[in-house]
Design a protein around this motif. Structure first.
Motif, short mmCIF file in Angstrom:
data_model
loop_
_atom_site.label_atom_id
_atom_site.label_comp_id
_atom_site.label_asym_id
_atom_site.label_seq_id
_atom_site.Cartn_x
_atom_site.Cartn_y
_atom_site.Cartn_z
N HIS A 1 0.86 -1.18 0.00
CA HIS A 1 0.00 0.00 0.00
C HIS A 1 0.89 1.23 0.00
N LEU A 2 0.66 2.10 -0.95
CA LEU A 2 1.42 3.34 -1.01
C LEU A 2 0.48 4.52 -0.76
N GLY A 3 0.93 5.43 0.05
CA GLY A 3 0.13 6.62 0.29
C GLY A 3 0.64 7.77 -0.56
N HIS A 4 -0.30 8.54 -1.12
CA HIS A 4 0.10 9.63 -2.02
C HIS A 4 -0.36 10.96 -1.47
N SER A 5 0.18 11.97 -2.08
CA SER A 5 -0.11 13.32 -1.59
C SER A 5 -1.50 13.79 -2.02
N ASN A 6 -2.13 13.07 -2.95
CA ASN A 6 -3.47 13.50 -3.35
C ASN A 6 -4.56 12.75 -2.59
N GLY A 7 -4.21 12.20 -1.46
CA GLY A 7 -5.21 11.58 -0.60
C GLY A 7 -5.60 10.19 -1.00
N THR A 8 -4.89 9.59 -1.92
CA THR A 8 -5.23 8.24 -2.32
C THR A 8 -4.20 7.25 -1.79
N VAL A 9 -4.68 6.06 -1.64
CA VAL A 9 -3.79 4.95 -1.30
C VAL A 9 -3.87 3.97 -2.46
N SER A 10 -2.72 3.62 -3.00
CA SER A 10 -2.73 2.68 -4.12
C SER A 10 -2.15 1.35 -3.69
N LEU A 11 -2.72 0.28 -4.22
CA LEU A 11 -2.30 -1.07 -3.86
C LEU A 11 -1.54 -1.68 -5.04
N LYS B 1 -7.07 1.75 -6.31
CA LYS B 1 -6.74 3.07 -5.80
C LYS B 1 -7.90 3.52 -4.95
N ILE B 2 -7.62 3.92 -3.75
CA ILE B 2 -8.69 4.29 -2.83
C ILE B 2 -8.49 5.74 -2.42
N LEU B 3 -9.52 6.49 -2.56
CA LEU B 3 -9.48 7.88 -2.08
C LEU B 3 -9.84 7.86 -0.60
N CYS B 4 -8.88 8.23 0.20
CA CYS B 4 -9.09 8.10 1.64
C CYS B 4 -9.26 9.45 2.33
N HIS B 5 -8.50 10.42 1.93
CA HIS B 5 -8.52 11.69 2.66
C HIS B 5 -8.59 12.85 1.68
N ARG B 6 -8.99 13.96 2.26
CA ARG B 6 -9.03 15.16 1.44
C ARG B 6 -7.63 15.73 1.27
N GLY B 7 -6.84 15.56 2.30
CA GLY B 7 -5.46 16.02 2.21
C GLY B 7 -4.56 14.86 1.85
N GLY B 8 -3.28 15.08 1.88
CA GLY B 8 -2.34 14.02 1.57
C GLY B 8 -2.33 12.99 2.68
N ILE B 9 -1.88 11.80 2.31
CA ILE B 9 -1.84 10.71 3.28
C ILE B 9 -0.58 10.87 4.14
N GLN B 10 -0.75 10.66 5.41
CA GLN B 10 0.40 10.76 6.30
C GLN B 10 0.93 9.40 6.71
N ALA B 11 0.04 8.48 6.91
CA ALA B 11 0.49 7.15 7.34
C ALA B 11 -0.55 6.11 6.96
N VAL B 12 -0.07 4.91 6.70
CA VAL B 12 -0.94 3.79 6.35
C VAL B 12 -0.49 2.58 7.15
N ALA B 13 -1.45 1.79 7.59
CA ALA B 13 -1.11 0.52 8.24
C ALA B 13 -2.21 -0.48 7.94
N VAL B 14 -1.83 -1.73 7.80
CA VAL B 14 -2.79 -2.79 7.51
C VAL B 14 -2.67 -3.85 8.60
#
Lengths: 620, 773
Positions: A340-350, A361-374
């Motif tokens: 899982h990669l977090g991007h600055s456009n608020g998406t997480v790509s697998l 590709k999942i749109l998770c946040h309005r801002g950039g992603i700061q951290a991801v954990a599974v």
């Protein structure tokens, strides 16, 4: 005389002979009067005992005992017993043994159905198309085998001696208020020794990583300090300064090899601090992840490439351009080895190494992603963004946030424990949330524990098989006690914390033999056990082309010619028509039935839609 | 008219042909009867025939035999008919003569007999015979082969086949089952049975007899065990003694025997002296015995150089010094033996005895002390024993062993314990006195030990306390100092390492049972100490983190800080005594941050970008239509001219609508629809035989078979090979005996054919019977 209850550990073994003489010894042929007393004996001691959790534990025990003694015997055990019966000689009464003693628990031990169901993998919810008797027999065999195996597995759960426990507040007490000092004071010395701080202020914020067995800890400071140690015994393996910025550090398959993402390139050291490799094809790496079953080291670089390095053969398996700019947020899904990669456009790509584009590709946040954990079961993904939100997503197909929470300060680092606890590092504070059980998502309402550190958090990881959370921060490294974080039972063949060098070597060979090819990484690994329908159909088509006819196609009805003047062409046509009409009628009937069912379904769905239930999120 | 004419001509032609035939046939007749009325009969016959043929024109009767009306020589064989009288001609009629005769009766009988027998049928032709043979053979072989059907089916369905084929191992039934099914059949067995019955022995149950049971009840298992152990020990001791005696008997060394004899004599003397003291009467008797021995010696010439050996020595004595000496010795012995007994002074003896006893006592004492009722003392004393041995190195180790033996014997006897204890007490006091005189350390006796250990513990306690104080002292200045240096840290670490070592010591001392209570107290104290220490460390660390915070409010401050970081929504937070000013501050901060965020993300619309991306992805994944229009074909073409809509519609091949996208209902997700070809290469792409649908097959492969997911047994079961062959063994074809069929018995076969299931059950029963027998 082993069945005689022994005195407790507190009673000194004084004058054993005399005691024995005085007491009337139980003869071995005398029948046991109270067999149930054995079952009521308390289970093995837990990993950690705390005064707070005493009442709950007792409750659990009583519940367990009820289950095992009161519950009716499950169906399958009965069956198995019935299957076994014909072998034995039929006798009216219970079998007597040579000694005359009777088995108080005849037959195999009962296995609770729920436990066995846990090990059943065949999905019986799907309707199977009509099958021939030969096929049916095969299916039946497979199902019987599965049942037998699941019972065996359930029975072997008895060997999992350790139970996980949680910190529980005394009627309404907030567990988050319990400080580390309190916990350390309450637990035994061995567990208390697992809480420690390393004050390393010189070499900046630290990243850290535990080995797969949870026995070793490696940490690297931004200013070049790299060290690895057996953190349980505090024995230092190596300590070096690489004279370069260290971005990330990770153990490879065993604690012998260390991958360090340095300023320019990726370096690999052994446990003595000797540099073994400098991998120049992975440059400017920011994050590292190791996939232990595939022997793949995934690196995310500043240049925006996700590179997979096979550490068993030293080849780069895939270099994927994520097209998302600088990559500095990465997490692995332990269930299916997807990155899982977090991007600055608020998406997480697998990502998977075999596919050039992201699997999802999942749109998770309005801002950039700061951290991801599974989490370890691959069911939940926690993300935190620059919008100061912390969300928990369901990864089982819906990709919808199950719970969200706004934090006063965005969580810069997230980590899931083996039992599903979620830790978030916000500034210099670590918050830990716990769910209801193992398979439930962490509820973000109330933090389970909080802890303040000497500096802002830079790395977080739960130690496998130990109730410990390792935190790397600017002031060094500290390990915090988090009761109930880790899996209490380890698989001795897979990741044994107490393994010797020889065992490790053996395991290494085995693991290499069982290496999973990198191509098999996909979103749903169970799909690999399915038939490749597309190529199956393709093959069929090709075969039809080659033969010029479809050998499996249903031949249209051809009436047989009859003798004695009854096979006139007219009658033949009539007969053929009759059969065709019959088939047509059947089809129509079927379609009508289907329509009816659909209507019923819709009707059923409508009232449910009026009042949404909690289970609606699973409906596609 | 026409048709009639034609038919008439046909008839005429037929008649012609017939007439010609007649002529041909009649040729021989004609030749024979040429002489007689040729013309008349011929014509007449012809006429007759013509009439007949005309009569048969109606088609019913074409051929009418001529009737013989008169006798003539010439009889046509064709004209013979049985129709003359309207009844059938029988063979009997032919035989019947005009007048009856008896001679023909036999012939008649024979004829009737022949008639009653049926005629032998014609043999069938070769092909049919062969066909029938084939059919029969097929039936037979299929019958014989059909008995294998159940076995073939069983083998096909079997999970594992083992070659070479072995007969099924009979199940190992518990002995109870076997015995319960047993019945006395033979006369011998019955006799034994009767005997057992008479003597009230257990019959079917191989359990204990009532007598045995009673005896078992009389003695508990433990008692029995103890008794057995005693017996064993006695036996062992006896055997040791016997072995020793045997060994000693075998020794040939004269010197040894001399010494032994001397020892015996000495012993006897000693005993005599003791007897003198205790029982003078017995001593007198002994004395008499000794006197007697002296007399015997005086009477005999044993040591008076008169024996064979002495004589030979006497010859040698002239030259050999040794021989002379030997003779001298013998004489001296004689003298010794013949000497009158002298009374030994008592004081000397006593002293000697005392000396002899005192030495082993020092060691004995320890051992005996260990032999006391408390087994836990044993180890402890042993450890101390080393010191003791070092203290008195002159002591030989043998007495210790002897004493051990003694002690053991005492134990076994068990009655003399008290006496022994008293002795030990005396000895101990003795030894203590001696030690005091030697200015040695008072270690060994229990009382002194207790006191000493207490002292040690007290010292330890004091030490730990001191250390703690030191720690505290060392920590305080650290806190006050602005920055900690590495050195100080190291020191601290060192201290921390030392602490557990020191703290553990009292726990070790706890192993002594006597000190248990004391140890408990000590332990509880020490237990508290590490906690305190740790706490001290903790509290010390915390201020390190926040040097600016005042020390006194430390705890409270921390709580507030933690709660600040949590969201303020939860009620539990509000219940806490949080200063309002802090809350306000936090609110302000939050607002400020929100503003910052809003500002930061005002420009980019993340959601819109994402939707756009998704749309593109959807578009890209859709199957494209194929446009086969050729611009300019059949109409004008060129720049700016487009083919007509009708044409385009006609040549556009619409792609089939693919399956719906996985992310159709998920607005926030783009799931790639691309097929993972690399993974597909590992998937199954051919359905195996009995499966007709892929779902059926998938269901059979859903359970994992690896050892990672299964227990060891399950794994072994899942991965058993279908066929197992023993290496180096010949695999012979299956035989009827292998399966349990008896090839000779036909009835068995028929049963099998009628109901294979039943038969198999029957077979199993048979097998079981065999196994039982």
């Amino acid at each position: 005389m082993e069945t005689v209850p022994r005195p407790g550990p507190g009673v000194p073994p004084k004058k054993g002979k005399l005691q024995a003489k005085r007491k009337k010894p139980r003869r071995y042929w005398e029948e046991e009067t109270a067999p149930a007393a054995a079952g009521a004996s308390p289970g093995p001691p837990r990993k950690k005992k705390k005064k707070n959790q005493e009442p709950r534990r007792q409750k659990q025990n009583s519940h367990n005992s009820e289950k095992s003694w009161v519950s009716k015997k499950p169906q399958f055990t009965k069956k198995s017993r019935e299957q076994k019966k014909p072998r034995e000689h039929k006798k009216p009464g219970p079998q007597r043994t040579l000694s005359g003693a009777q088995d108080p628990f005849p037959g195999p031990a009962p296995v609770p159905a729920e436990v066995a169901r846990k090990f059943c993998r065949i999905d019986k919810s799907k309707e199977l198309p009509h099958s021939l008797p030969k096929t049916r027999s095969k299916l039946e065999v497979a199902e019987a085998l599965e049942e037998e195996i699941s019972v065996k597995a359930a029975r072997s759960e008895l060997l999992l001696a350790e139970e996980a426990g949680f910190l529980e507040g005394e009627d309404g007490e907030d567990t988050a208020k319990i400080r580390q000092a309190d916990i350390v004071e309450a637990v035994d010395i061995a567990s208390a020794a697992k809480h420690f701080n390393l004050n390393l202020r010189q070499f900046g914020p630290y990243r850290l990583n535990y080995s797969r067995t949870g026995r070793h800890l490696a940490f690297g400071g931004r200013r070049g300090h790299v060290a690895a140690l057996d953190w349980v015994t505090k024995k230092l393996m190596c300590e070096i300064n690489v004279m370069e910025a260290v971005r990330d550090i990770r153990f490879l398959h065993s604690e012998v090899l260390l991958a360090v993402a340095q300023n320019r390139w990726l370096h690999i050291y052994d446990n003595q601090g000797i540099e073994l490799h400098c991998i120049r094809r992975c440059d400017r790496v920011t994050r590292l992840e190791f996939l232990p079953f595939h022997f793949l080291l995934a690196t995310a670089s500043e240049t925006g490439f996700l590179t997979y390095l096979d550490v068993s053969v030293g080849k780069i398996v895939a270099a994927l351009n994520a097209r998302g700019g600088r990559l500095n947020i990465m997490a692995k899904n332990p269930y299916n080895a997807v990155i899982h990669l977090g991007h600055s456009n608020g998406t997480v790509s697998l990502w998977s190494p075999s596919v050039q584009e992201p699997l999802a590709k999942i749109l998770c946040h309005r801002g950039g992603i700061q951290a991801v954990a599974v989490d370890s079961t691959g069911t939940y993904m926690a993300t935190s963004g620059l919008d100061h939100q912390l969300k928990v997503f369901d990864l089982r197909g819906t990709f919808r946030p199950l719970s969200a929470r706004t934090l006063p300060q965005g969580a810069g680092h997230l980590a899931f424990s083996q039992r599903g606890l979620l830790a978030a590092g916000m500034g210099d504070v670590v918050n830990i949330w716990a769910g209801q059980g193992k398979a439930s998502p962490p509820s973000l309402e109330q933090p389970y524990l909080t802890h303040r550190l000497a500096g802002p958090v830079h790395g977080l990881q739960f130690c496998p098989f130990e109730d410990v959370l390792g935190v790397g921060h600017s002031g060094g490294v500290s390990s915090i006690l988090v009761p109930g974080a880790a899996e209490p039972n380890f698989d001795g063949l897979e990741s044994n914390p107490y393994r010797s060098q020889k065992q490790r070597q053996e395991w290494e060979v085995k693991a290499l033999l069982e290496k999973v090819p990198a191509e098999l990484i996909c979103l749903n690994p169970r799909a690999l056990a399915e038939v490749d329908v597309i190529s199956l159909e393709q093959q069929k088509k090709e075969r039809v082309e080659r033969l010029g006819y479809d050998p499996e196609a249903k031949v249209p009805f051809q009436p047989k010619p009859k003798r004695k003047g009854r096979s006139s062409s007219g009658s033949l046509v009539r007969r053929r028509k009759k059969v065709l009409e019959q088939e047509h009628r059947d089809k129509v009937r079927q379609s009508l039935e289907q329509q009816k069912q659909q209507k019923q379904k819709k009707q059923k769905a409508k009232p449910a839609g009026a009042r949404p239930s909690a289970l609606d999120r699973f409906v596609r | 008219m026409k048709a009639a004419e034609q038919s008439a001509t046909r008839v005429a032609e037929g008649l012609l042909a017939l007439s010609q035939q007649e002529e041909l046939v009649d040729l021989p007749n004609h030749a024979l009867s040429a002489s007689e009325d040729e013309g008349d009969s011929d014509e007449e016959r012809k006429h007759q025939k013509l009439l007949e043929s005309i009569g048969s024109l109606d088609g019913k009767k074409r051929w009418k035999l001529a009737e013989r009306s008169e006798a003539c020589l010439k009889v046509s064989e064709f004209n013979v008919s049985s129709e003359g009288s309207g009844e059938k001609l029988l063979l009997l009629d032919l035989l019947e003569p005009s007048k009856t005769s008896s001679s023909l009766a036999a012939v008649k009988k024979q004829l009737s007999r022949v008639k009653s027998k049926k005629a032998v049928e014609l043999p069938l032709n070769k092909e049919e015979v062969e066909r029938i043979h084939r059919e029969v053979a097929f039936n037979k072989t299929s019958q014989t082969l059909s008995k294998w059907d159940p076995i073939v089916v069983k083998n096909r369905q079997a999970e594992q086949l083992v070659f070479p084929l072995e007969k099924e191992q009979p199940d190992f039934a518990p002995i109870e089952h076997v015995l319960s099914g047993w019945k006395a059949r033979t006369p011998l067995e019955q006799e034994v049975f009767n005997l057992l019955c008479k003597n009230k022995q257990p019959l079917t149950d191989p359990l204990l007899t009532p007598m045995e049971k009673a005896s078992l009840k009389a003695m508990s298992l433990e008692e029995a065990k103890m008794r057995r152990a005693e017996l064993q020990r006695a036996r062992a001791l006896q055997s040791y003694y016997e072995a020793r005696a045997r060994r000693e008997k075998k020794i040939k060394s004269k010197k040894y025997h001399k010494i032994v004899k001397k020892g015996k004599v000495k012993k006897a003397l000693k005993e005599f002296e003791q007897l003198q003291k205790v029982n003078p009467a017995a001593a007198l008797e002994e004395l008499e015995k000794i006197e007697k021995a002296r007399m015997m010696e005086r009477m005999s010439l044993k040591h008076q150089n008169s024996g064979k050996w002495a004589k030979s020595k006497a010859i040698m004595a002239k030259y050999d010094l040794e021989a002379r000496q030997a003779m001298q010795e013998q004489l001296a012995k004689n003298k010794e033996l013949t000497q009158k007994l002298q009374v030994v002074s008592e004081s000397e003896e006593e002293n000697g005895a005392e000396e002899g006893e005192l030495v082993p006592d020092a060691v004995n004492e320890i051992q005996m002390c260990a032999a006391g009722p408390n087994p836990w003392m044993l180890r402890n004393c042993n450890s101390d024993a080393n010191d003791e041995i070092q203290k008195d190195p002159e002591q030989p180790p043998e007495p210790v062993v002897q004493e051990f033996c003694e002690r053991e014997e005492d134990e076994t006897l068990g009655t003399e314990e008290e006496i022994l204890l008293r002795e030990f007490e005396e000895r101990r006091s003795l030894r203590k006195r001696s030690e005091l005189s030697q200015n040695a350390e008072p270690v060994g006796s229990q009382a002194t030990k207790d006191s000493s250990t207490k002292e040690v513990l007290a010292e330890l306690k004091a030490l730990t306390q001191k250390l703690n104080q030191k720690n505290c002292q060392s920590q305080k200045p650290k806190v006050s100092s602005v920055r900690t240096t590495c050195q100080v840290q190291k020191q601290e670490c060192a201290l921390e390492e030392e602490e557990p070592l020191l703290l553990q010591r009292p726990e070790r001392a706890q192993t002594l049972e006597d000190l248990e209570e004391l140890g408990h107290e000590e332990y509880s104290e020490t237990k508290e100490i590490p906690g305190l220490v740790l706490e001290g460390n903790q509290t010390e660390r915390a201020p390190n983190n926040h040097t600016d915070t005042p020390k006194g409010k430390k705890k409270k401050e921390q709580m507030i800080d933690l709660q600040n970081l949590l969201s303020t929504k939860s009620p539990s937070v509000k219940s806490l005594a949080v200063p309002t000013s802090v809350e306000e501050l936090e609110d302000e901060e939050e607002k400020h941050q929100k503003q910052i965020i809003k500002e930061a993300f005002a420009g980019d619309n993340v959601i819109r970008d994402f939707l756009k991306e998704k749309e593109e992805a959807v578009k890209a994944s859709k199957p494209k239509d194929v446009d086969l229009t050729l611009p300019g074909w059949g109409e004008w073409g060129g720049i700016g001219l487009k083919p007509s809509a009708k044409k385009r519609r006609r040549f556009l091949i619409k792609a089939p609508e693919g399956p719906p996208r996985k992310d159709k209902n998920l607005p926030n997700v783009i799931i790639s629809e691309k097929r993972n070809i690399h993974a597909a290469a590992h998937q199954v792409r051919v359905l195996p035989y009995p499966f007709t649908h892929h779902q059926q097959f998938e269901r059979t492969v859903q359970t994992p078979i690896g050892s990672t997911w299964n227990t060891q047994r399950a794994f072994q079961k899942l991965t058993t090979p279908k066929v197992v062959t023993k290496p180096g063994h010949i695999i012979k074809p299956i035989k009827a005996e292998d399966v349990g069929y008896h090839s000779s018995s036909r009835s068995d076969l028929s049963v099998i054919q009628s109901n294979p299931k039943q038969s198999s059950r029957h077979r199993k029963k048979q097998l079981k019977k065999n196994s039982i027998d």
